[in-house]
Design a protein around this motif. Sequence first.
Motif, short mmCIF file in Angstrom:
data_model
loop_
_atom_site.label_atom_id
_atom_site.label_comp_id
_atom_site.label_asym_id
_atom_site.label_seq_id
_atom_site.Cartn_x
_atom_site.Cartn_y
_atom_site.Cartn_z
N ASP A 94 9.31 7.46 5.87
CA ASP A 94 9.69 6.30 5.06
C ASP A 94 10.48 5.28 5.87
O ASP A 94 11.30 4.54 5.36
CB ASP A 94 10.49 6.72 3.82
CG ASP A 94 11.73 7.52 4.16
OD1 ASP A 94 12.01 7.70 5.36
OD2 ASP A 94 12.41 7.98 3.23
N GLY A 95 10.23 5.23 7.16
CA GLY A 95 10.84 4.20 7.99
C GLY A 95 12.06 4.70 8.74
O GLY A 95 12.68 5.70 8.40
N ASP A 96 12.41 4.00 9.79
CA ASP A 96 13.59 4.35 10.57
C ASP A 96 14.85 3.87 9.86
O ASP A 96 14.81 3.16 8.87
CB ASP A 96 13.52 3.68 11.95
CG ASP A 96 12.33 4.16 12.74
OD1 ASP A 96 11.75 3.34 13.45
OD2 ASP A 96 11.99 5.35 12.64
N GLU A 97 16.00 4.26 10.40
CA GLU A 97 17.25 3.72 9.90
C GLU A 97 17.29 2.22 10.18
O GLU A 97 16.66 1.73 11.11
CB GLU A 97 18.43 4.42 10.58
CG GLU A 97 18.54 5.90 10.24
CD GLU A 97 18.68 6.14 8.75
OE1 GLU A 97 19.47 5.41 8.11
OE2 GLU A 97 18.01 7.04 8.23
N PHE A 98 18.05 1.49 9.36
CA PHE A 98 18.11 0.05 9.53
C PHE A 98 18.60 -0.29 10.93
O PHE A 98 19.68 0.14 11.34
CB PHE A 98 19.03 -0.56 8.48
CG PHE A 98 19.08 -2.06 8.54
CD1 PHE A 98 17.99 -2.81 8.15
CD2 PHE A 98 20.21 -2.71 9.02
CE1 PHE A 98 18.02 -4.19 8.22
CE2 PHE A 98 20.26 -4.09 9.09
CZ PHE A 98 19.15 -4.83 8.69
N PRO A 99 17.83 -1.10 11.71
CA PRO A 99 18.14 -1.32 13.13
C PRO A 99 19.00 -2.54 13.41
O PRO A 99 19.28 -2.83 14.57
CB PRO A 99 16.75 -1.51 13.73
CG PRO A 99 16.00 -2.23 12.65
CD PRO A 99 16.52 -1.66 11.34
N GLY A 100 19.39 -3.28 12.36
CA GLY A 100 20.06 -4.56 12.56
C GLY A 100 19.08 -5.69 12.32
O GLY A 100 17.89 -5.56 12.61
N TYR A 101 19.57 -6.78 11.78
CA TYR A 101 18.68 -7.89 11.39
C TYR A 101 17.90 -8.45 12.57
O TYR A 101 16.74 -8.84 12.44
CB TYR A 101 19.50 -8.99 10.71
CG TYR A 101 20.21 -8.53 9.47
CD1 TYR A 101 19.53 -8.39 8.27
CD2 TYR A 101 21.56 -8.21 9.51
CE1 TYR A 101 20.18 -7.94 7.13
CE2 TYR A 101 22.23 -7.76 8.37
CZ TYR A 101 21.53 -7.62 7.18
OH TYR A 101 22.17 -7.17 6.06
N GLU A 102 18.55 -8.49 13.74
CA GLU A 102 17.89 -9.08 14.91
C GLU A 102 16.76 -8.21 15.44
O GLU A 102 15.95 -8.66 16.27
CB GLU A 102 18.91 -9.34 16.03
CG GLU A 102 19.47 -8.10 16.70
CD GLU A 102 20.61 -7.45 15.93
OE1 GLU A 102 21.27 -6.55 16.50
OE2 GLU A 102 20.87 -7.84 14.77
N ASN A 103 16.67 -6.97 14.97
CA ASN A 103 15.64 -6.05 15.46
C ASN A 103 14.57 -5.75 14.41
O ASN A 103 13.75 -4.84 14.60
CB ASN A 103 16.28 -4.74 15.91
CG ASN A 103 17.15 -4.92 17.14
OD1 ASN A 103 16.76 -5.60 18.08
ND2 ASN A 103 18.33 -4.32 17.13
N ILE A 104 14.55 -6.50 13.33
CA ILE A 104 13.53 -6.27 12.30
C ILE A 104 12.20 -6.84 12.76
O ILE A 104 12.08 -8.02 13.10
CB ILE A 104 13.93 -6.93 10.96
CG1 ILE A 104 15.17 -6.26 10.38
CG2 ILE A 104 12.77 -6.86 9.97
CD1 ILE A 104 15.67 -6.91 9.10
N ARG A 105 11.20 -5.99 12.80
CA ARG A 105 9.81 -6.40 13.05
C ARG A 105 8.93 -5.35 12.39
O ARG A 105 8.74 -4.26 12.91
CB ARG A 105 9.51 -6.51 14.54
CG ARG A 105 8.11 -7.09 14.82
CD ARG A 105 7.85 -7.28 16.30
NE ARG A 105 7.85 -6.01 17.02
CZ ARG A 105 8.60 -5.76 18.07
NH1 ARG A 105 9.45 -6.66 18.52
NH2 ARG A 105 8.53 -4.58 18.68
N LEU A 106 8.43 -5.68 11.20
CA LEU A 106 7.76 -4.69 10.36
C LEU A 106 6.33 -5.10 10.04
O LEU A 106 6.06 -6.26 9.72
CB LEU A 106 8.52 -4.52 9.04
CG LEU A 106 9.97 -4.03 9.12
CD1 LEU A 106 10.65 -4.21 7.78
CD2 LEU A 106 10.02 -2.58 9.58
#
Length: 227
Positions: A94-106
């Motif tokens: 169900d996805g990785d832990e939240f990586p930080g807004y600057e690292n969002i690429r989904l």
Amino acid sequence: MWHNQRRYFHTGQIAICLLYLYDDKWLLTTIKRITKEIDVVDDVGFEAEEIEEYRKYYGRLVLKYHNTKRGMGRTYESMMEELEVIEILSTAYDGDEFPGYENIRLSFSQLETIIRNKRSGWLDALRNQKAVYLITDTSNGKMYVGSATAQYGMLLQRWTNYIDNGHGGNIELKHLVDTKGFDYVKENFQYSVLENYNARMDDNYILGREKWWKDTLCTRQFGYNKN
């Protein structure tokens, strides 16, 4: 399943669908038997039935494979010696832990999994944030710049709208869904954040930044922005 000029499948063949995670890791999402070929190009070109006997592995089987080619279609025979099963998850991924807004690429699939499975870390991070975001069509490089403000329910609500219908009410994206279908969005769209702000930031400032990014990336001339 999407079909371009090259036809990867034929009726009766088995399609094994993998989703790229990170670091050469891939997740088994489904296995289907092609039941019908549709004579179209740049559209959903096949009908297929899911093979139920493997369902227990969908979303759980993680493989390792180093992809060195640009195209995403492969025959099993050409890569079977390079595939390595490294893990069978106890529950569906169900996805990785939240990586930080600057690292969002989904991808669409990843974003849908996060929202539908109510990943608390991700939802908490998106729920109270305003943002300028980017949607990229990975099949042709076209982009759409949008904003999430208090008026539209912040970033989580805005992205949930895209998961629900593919277009979120945007004129050009709605036209794309109407002409090419929701599956086109599911297979080709990628979501990222250009700038994020807390809930106290003035909406007009965010709208100004949205305009700046549209001008900078030329998404009105070459992308999916209408205004």
